[in-house]
Design an enzyme around this catalytic site. Sequence first.
Site, PDB file in Angstrom:
ATOM      1  N   ASP A 222      33.154  12.197   3.437  1.00  0.00           N
ATOM      2  CA  ASP A 222      32.390  13.276   2.827  1.00  0.00           C
ATOM      3  C   ASP A 222      30.961  12.804   2.564  1.00  0.00           C
ATOM      4  O   ASP A 222      29.987  13.470   2.930  1.00  0.00           O
ATOM      5  CB  ASP A 222      33.073  13.689   1.519  1.00  0.00           C
ATOM      6  CG  ASP A 222      32.632  15.057   1.046  1.00  0.00           C
ATOM      7  OD1 ASP A 222      31.868  15.716   1.784  1.00  0.00           O
ATOM      8  OD2 ASP A 222      33.035  15.478  -0.045  1.00  0.00           O
TER       9      ASP A 222
ATOM     10  N   LYS B  85      36.622   0.692   2.321  1.00  0.00           N
ATOM     11  CA  LYS B  85      36.209  -0.173   1.213  1.00  0.00           C
ATOM     12  C   LYS B  85      37.407  -1.067   0.891  1.00  0.00           C
ATOM     13  O   LYS B  85      37.880  -1.161  -0.250  1.00  0.00           O
ATOM     14  CB  LYS B  85      35.802   0.715   0.021  1.00  0.00           C
ATOM     15  CG  LYS B  85      35.130  -0.018  -1.108  1.00  0.00           C
ATOM     16  CD  LYS B  85      33.721  -0.460  -0.807  1.00  0.00           C
ATOM     17  CE  LYS B  85      33.165  -1.290  -1.952  1.00  0.00           C
ATOM     18  NZ  LYS B  85      31.931  -2.000  -1.621  1.00  0.00           N
TER      19      LYS B  85
ATOM     20  N   TYR C 201      41.097  13.269  -2.618  1.00  0.00           N
ATOM     21  CA  TYR C 201      40.969  14.713  -2.418  1.00  0.00           C
ATOM     22  C   TYR C 201      42.322  15.421  -2.378  1.00  0.00           C
ATOM     23  O   TYR C 201      42.379  16.633  -2.227  1.00  0.00           O
ATOM     24  CB  TYR C 201      40.239  15.022  -1.110  1.00  0.00           C
ATOM     25  CG  TYR C 201      38.746  14.867  -1.202  1.00  0.00           C
ATOM     26  CD1 TYR C 201      38.189  13.683  -1.657  1.00  0.00           C
ATOM     27  CD2 TYR C 201      37.901  15.901  -0.826  1.00  0.00           C
ATOM     28  CE1 TYR C 201      36.824  13.525  -1.736  1.00  0.00           C
ATOM     29  CE2 TYR C 201      36.532  15.748  -0.904  1.00  0.00           C
ATOM     30  CZ  TYR C 201      36.000  14.563  -1.361  1.00  0.00           C
ATOM     31  OH  TYR C 201      34.649  14.409  -1.434  1.00  0.00           O
TER      32      TYR C 201
ATOM     33  N   ASP D 231      29.802   0.440   2.015  1.00  0.00           N
ATOM     34  CA  ASP D 231      28.386   0.332   1.618  1.00  0.00           C
ATOM     35  C   ASP D 231      27.536  -0.182   2.783  1.00  0.00           C
ATOM     36  O   ASP D 231      26.428   0.301   3.023  1.00  0.00           O
ATOM     37  CB  ASP D 231      28.208  -0.536   0.362  1.00  0.00           C
ATOM     38  CG  ASP D 231      29.243  -1.637   0.228  1.00  0.00           C
ATOM     39  OD1 ASP D 231      30.184  -1.653   1.039  1.00  0.00           O
ATOM     40  OD2 ASP D 231      29.107  -2.486  -0.651  1.00  0.00           O
TER      41      ASP D 231
END
Length: 437
Positions: free
Chosen positions: A324, A246, A179, A300
């Site tokens: 987000d 992640k 971002y 996940d």
Amino acid sequence: MGFKAIYFFEPELLLVIAVMTSLEKIRPPDEGSFIEYVDSGYRVPSKPIIAYIEGDGIGPEVVGSARRVLDAAVERVYGGSRRIVWWELYAGYKAEKLFGTLLPEDTLKGMMLSKVTLKGPLETPIGTGHRSINVAIRQKLDLYSNIRPVRYFKGVPAPSRYAEKINLVIFRENTEDVYAGIEWQAGSREALKVIEFLHREFGIELTPDTGIGVKPISEYRTKRHVRKALRYAIQHKRRVVTLMHKGNIMKYTEGAFMNWGYEVALNEFREYVVTEKEVAELYGGNPPPGKILVNDRVADNMFQQIITRPWDYDVIVTPNLNGDYLSDAASALVGGIGIAPGLNAGDIFAFAEPVHGTAPKYAGKSVANPSATILAGAMLLEHIGWVEASELIWRAVEETIASGKMTQDLARHYENVKPLSTTEFTDAVIETIKRLR
Ligand code: NAP
């Protein structure tokens, strides 16, 4: 003006005068005074000047509602001894109409003077047009953490069978990751240059039709963000702080986020925290009373965990993109983004806003749910230390909805509930505030 007296001989005086005199097109209200930032905390006057930005689409309606509710709660709790003096600042299409730009410099200066702002949603065109004004504000004021509480409200139709057990606070990093806005269109001179550089220096093969984005995640920015979340957890007596990442795939960005997070927890908050390993090896599987469990989850897995066993999670700390996605998904579990508030905070400045966007199809129709913005206002009051008024607002919104008074987004899930307009729902919340003790 009041603020002159307040700031006389204070260290912030020069800064405030400098910013004030550089305002070109707007002026603060004649009454009230600015909140000061002194010794790492706010000094809040009895009549603080608090800025607001209406925003685009349904923004003016929901921000108008929230201001009315905040005024009513402050009046109810503090009688006449405290009052918000509202100051309108401009961003988005209203700013463009009045000043020819979507984000005037005066607005950023006003937000700095006010320290805290209540902000409506602002439109960002997809794939074309201007960059996000929200992102620009967050970056310019260095509002590095986005804080989103996600909890169930009685009476809200929620898709999760465990909705009543969901009570999360998501801390999303706000300034870096993909971002940060470092990206180049496929075929552009810059993208081709980066592709050529990657090939020349590292032997990486990318085809010329590749768009490029950069994902920066730094130690300093990660640590200050995790620090804020841990302080929040301690202050609010939370049980668990989970680092979401992640890192198995993106080792040096998201993996590093996790490592730096643990470093902050263990080096700076040692007496407050235990890790999952310590709990297993030293405490027979149960964290000792009063300690915060610090753990981590791969992104996940984090998504399925909040669906299948949300009661195990509490404060979740994430990089920007994960946060987000996760916060919208978590909000959906408890009944949608019409009731989800957020606070963007740095060390000195903050703004509160609803999680939802401008919902253009509902603009001007008085059908939007103002709850998210009302609750954002409650977060803002808590942030400046007006905790009693903040708590009253949370209770009033919950009781109003539980009594069957709701806007169409919630009412449409019931057969016999007549939807209230934005104004009627706001009136109902204010009535509840007047009644509650
Ligand atoms: P959105 O404005 O949040 O609206 C998506 C849908 O969510 C609406 O069609 C509506 O669903 C529901 N909704 C959202 N807010 C609601 C409310 N207060 N009351 C009732 N229903 C509500 O998302 P979007 O359409 O993706 O985004 C529109 C614009 O907002 C974009 O330009 C986007 O960039 C911007 N945006 C700004 C912010 C911000 O300023 N912080 C945040 C997000 C998006 P139904 O159609 O099912 O009734």
